[in-house]
Design an enzyme around this catalytic site. Structure first.
Site, mmCIF file in Angstrom:
data_model
loop_
_atom_site.group_PDB
_atom_site.id
_atom_site.type_symbol
_atom_site.label_atom_id
_atom_site.label_comp_id
_atom_site.label_asym_id
_atom_site.label_seq_id
_atom_site.Cartn_x
_atom_site.Cartn_y
_atom_site.Cartn_z
ATOM 1 N N SER A 49 23.714 -37.131 15.116
ATOM 2 C CA SER A 49 24.147 -37.898 13.589
ATOM 3 C C SER A 49 23.874 -39.173 13.458
ATOM 4 O O SER A 49 22.511 -38.777 13.922
ATOM 5 C CB SER A 49 25.669 -38.683 14.494
ATOM 6 O OG SER A 49 26.526 -38.181 15.475
ATOM 7 N N GLU A 56 21.016 -43.946 12.514
ATOM 8 C CA GLU A 56 20.695 -43.648 13.625
ATOM 9 C C GLU A 56 19.652 -42.835 14.028
ATOM 10 O O GLU A 56 18.306 -42.859 14.432
ATOM 11 C CB GLU A 56 22.005 -42.377 14.302
ATOM 12 C CG GLU A 56 21.993 -42.147 15.518
ATOM 13 C CD GLU A 56 22.577 -41.738 16.107
ATOM 14 O OE1 GLU A 56 23.877 -42.062 16.121
ATOM 15 O OE2 GLU A 56 22.294 -41.159 17.660
HETATM 16 C C1 FAD Z 1 23.091 -31.509 17.681
HETATM 17 C C2 FAD Z 1 22.967 -33.413 18.398
HETATM 18 C C3 FAD Z 1 23.558 -33.266 18.848
HETATM 19 C C4 FAD Z 1 23.454 -34.421 19.148
HETATM 20 N N1 FAD Z 1 24.426 -35.544 20.391
HETATM 21 C C5 FAD Z 1 24.005 -36.767 20.282
HETATM 22 C C6 FAD Z 1 25.203 -37.392 21.236
HETATM 23 O O1 FAD Z 1 26.227 -37.073 21.614
HETATM 24 N N2 FAD Z 1 24.794 -38.960 21.674
HETATM 25 C C7 FAD Z 1 22.963 -39.551 21.285
HETATM 26 O O2 FAD Z 1 23.059 -40.513 21.890
HETATM 27 N N3 FAD Z 1 22.405 -38.834 20.727
HETATM 28 C C8 FAD Z 1 23.083 -37.135 20.221
HETATM 29 N N4 FAD Z 1 21.227 -36.253 19.433
HETATM 30 C C9 FAD Z 1 20.230 -37.562 18.886
HETATM 31 C C10 FAD Z 1 19.593 -36.542 20.106
HETATM 32 O O3 FAD Z 1 19.734 -36.272 20.424
HETATM 33 C C11 FAD Z 1 19.016 -38.286 20.687
HETATM 34 O O4 FAD Z 1 18.894 -39.169 19.827
HETATM 35 C C12 FAD Z 1 17.822 -38.413 21.952
HETATM 36 O O5 FAD Z 1 17.806 -38.680 22.574
HETATM 37 C C13 FAD Z 1 16.598 -37.952 20.954
HETATM 38 O O6 FAD Z 1 15.774 -37.438 22.328
HETATM 39 P P1 FAD Z 1 14.200 -36.729 21.225
HETATM 40 O O7 FAD Z 1 13.026 -36.663 21.973
HETATM 41 O O8 FAD Z 1 14.387 -35.930 20.122
HETATM 42 O O9 FAD Z 1 13.402 -37.619 20.633
HETATM 43 P P2 FAD Z 1 13.148 -37.967 19.148
HETATM 44 O O10 FAD Z 1 14.098 -37.721 18.106
HETATM 45 O O11 FAD Z 1 11.764 -37.467 19.181
HETATM 46 O O12 FAD Z 1 12.751 -39.017 18.366
HETATM 47 C C14 FAD Z 1 13.778 -40.123 18.414
HETATM 48 C C15 FAD Z 1 12.846 -41.928 18.498
HETATM 49 O O13 FAD Z 1 12.820 -41.926 20.182
HETATM 50 C C16 FAD Z 1 11.179 -42.750 19.588
HETATM 51 N N5 FAD Z 1 11.123 -41.746 21.369
HETATM 52 C C17 FAD Z 1 10.470 -40.759 21.258
HETATM 53 N N6 FAD Z 1 9.863 -40.230 22.422
HETATM 54 C C18 FAD Z 1 9.563 -42.262 22.605
HETATM 55 C C19 FAD Z 1 8.276 -42.649 24.210
HETATM 56 N N7 FAD Z 1 8.494 -42.342 25.106
HETATM 57 N N8 FAD Z 1 8.591 -43.635 24.290
HETATM 58 C C20 FAD Z 1 9.327 -45.005 23.433
HETATM 59 N N9 FAD Z 1 9.381 -44.274 22.126
HETATM 60 C C21 FAD Z 1 9.787 -43.090 21.869
HETATM 61 C C22 FAD Z 1 10.183 -41.744 18.506
HETATM 62 O O14 FAD Z 1 9.314 -42.617 17.900
HETATM 63 C C23 FAD Z 1 11.417 -41.805 17.701
HETATM 64 O O15 FAD Z 1 12.252 -43.523 17.013
HETATM 65 C C24 FAD Z 1 21.993 -35.412 18.948
HETATM 66 C C25 FAD Z 1 21.539 -34.936 18.311
HETATM 67 C C26 FAD Z 1 21.282 -33.738 17.969
HETATM 68 C C27 FAD Z 1 20.492 -33.060 16.678
#
Ligand code: FAD
Length: 340
Positions: free
Chosen positions: A264, A336
């Site tokens: 999203s 988001e």
């Molecule tokens: C197909 C798809 C479906 C999704 N569905 C959902 C859903 O149903 N619900 C939902 O909530 N999200 C959803 N998301 C979004 C995603 O899964 C979440 O936001 C997830 O928490 C991101 O994790 P990441 O490790 O990829 O974070 P990243 O994208 O790498 O980072 C996201 C943010 O977190 C910060 N960050 C990362 N690691 C840390 C850390 N250790 N300490 C402090 N800050 C940090 C980064 O600086 C950045 O601001 C979806 C994404 C995709 C691609």
């Protein structure tokens, strides 16, 4: 005489395409990219960046961020995807920030609890899940936490500190970690540990993920890894519960793993009361293309990288959605995804 290699030289790769580190498959060449495997290495790296006056950017699997097409020269990108550790201490699960959230659902399955089912096929790592307070339907990451461990980047010692879940200011897609310069390095879960077998099998799954699954931030390989693991467990007599089957059905029907995306794009506005995806649908914007990007024909709140999109293509469509919602419904939706 001992030669001291700097943490930046030791831990950073040079000139790395960020597109491979984002589920969007977007991002130009980073001059420095590190993937520390321990909190000590992370602290050393941050210390050196601070000493040299080099800015850094922390991320996990890159499933919620849009990297720039042309990253700044001295910016050090730090992915915590390899900071993976899982252990039981004082009767509690401790998971480090690089652990994939989806792995927690398999851990729950092995322990006979449904409390972790909602994390199944939720892309991303535990650290970012805590930062974003990731959720699925009514369940949020904060529901399963006991204590969060973090590094305060303003504290010169950069030692690991802890905070109980009750003080983390969790709300819809919000946490204290978005307000403070803190990096999450791990957490204790408030989930019961059931047996040695649960611990051992979960550790094996994590090792498999480290060696087979964790490298590309590719959504199809993420999907096939976790789907393959539930099928393998079903083959051993551990049935996949209906809640997880429903997740497979929902995410495949919305084509979540077919094209590179970051899920999203906007947060829902609960005061307004209608989901952003429905508003985009009402505005007939689904399927709108710009450059290599398209507003998903299947989910109005997702913008897909259809054909080698640039970050600027995604931003164009985000602005289009934002302005159209503001003109028609009178509010500007809050992004988001995090724009780096
Ligand atoms: C197909 C798809 C479906 C999704 N569905 C959902 C859903 O149903 N619900 C939902 O909530 N999200 C959803 N998301 C979004 C995603 O899964 C979440 O936001 C997830 O928490 C991101 O994790 P990441 O490790 O990829 O974070 P990243 O994208 O790498 O980072 C996201 C943010 O977190 C910060 N960050 C990362 N690691 C840390 C850390 N250790 N300490 C402090 N800050 C940090 C980064 O600086 C950045 O601001 C979806 C994404 C995709 C691609």
């Amino acid at each position: 005489m001992t030669l001291h290699t700097s943490a930046i030289d030791r831990l950073c790769k040079r000139n790395v395409e960020l597109s491979a580190f984002s589920t969007y498959g977007i991002g130009g060449s980073a001059h420095y990219l590190a993937m520390p495997e321990t909190a000590n290495d992370l602290a050393e790296l941050l210390q050196e960046c601070n000493k040299r006056g080099m800015p850094w950017y922390i991320f996990g699997m890159g499933s919620n961020i849009l990297f720039p097409d042309e990253p700044k020269h001295d910016l050090v990108f730090i992915s915590l995807k390899n900071l993976v550790d899982l252990r039981v201490s004082e009767g509690k699960w401790h998971v480090s920030s690089g652990t994939p959230m989806s792995l927690l659902s398999l851990m729950g399955l092995l322990g006979g609890t449904d409390l972790l089912d909602f994390t199944f096929l939720l892309p991303g790592c535990v650290g970012a899940g805590i930062y974003m307070n990731a959720k699925y339907n009514a369940r949020q990451i904060c529901d399963i936490l006991d204590t969060v461990y973090y590094i305060d980047t303003t504290d010169p010692s950069l030692s690991v500190q802890s905070i109980p879940v009750s003080e983390c200011l969790f709300a819809y897609k919000q946490s204290i970690f978005q307000q403070r310069p803190w990096i999450v390095v791990g957490a204790d879960l408030n989930i019961p540990v059931s047996s040695e077998e649960q611990i051992n099998t979960t550790s094996v799954l994590l090792t498999d993920w480290k060696t087979r699954g964790s490298h590309p931030s590719s959504l199809p390989s993420f999907f096939s890894f976790f789907l393959g693991e539930v099928h393998a467990l079903a083959g051993k007599g551990i049935q996949t519960p209906q809640s997880m089957l429903d997740i497979i059905k929902y995410r495949t029907s919305k084509r979540h793993f077919d094209y590179p995306s970051c899920g999203s794009v906007f947060k829902n506005n609960y005061d307004y009361g209608v989901a952003v995806g429905s508003l985009v649908d009402q505005l007939n914007l689904k399927g709108t293309e710009y450059g290599g990007a398209i507003i998903s024909p299947h989910h109005g709140n997702m913008i897909l990288n259809q054909k080698h999109a640039k970050a600027t293509d995604i931003l164009y469509l985000m602005n289009l959605i934002s302005e159209s919602i503001n003109n028609q419904f009178g509010f500007v939706p809050e992004p988001e995804i995090v724009l780096v």
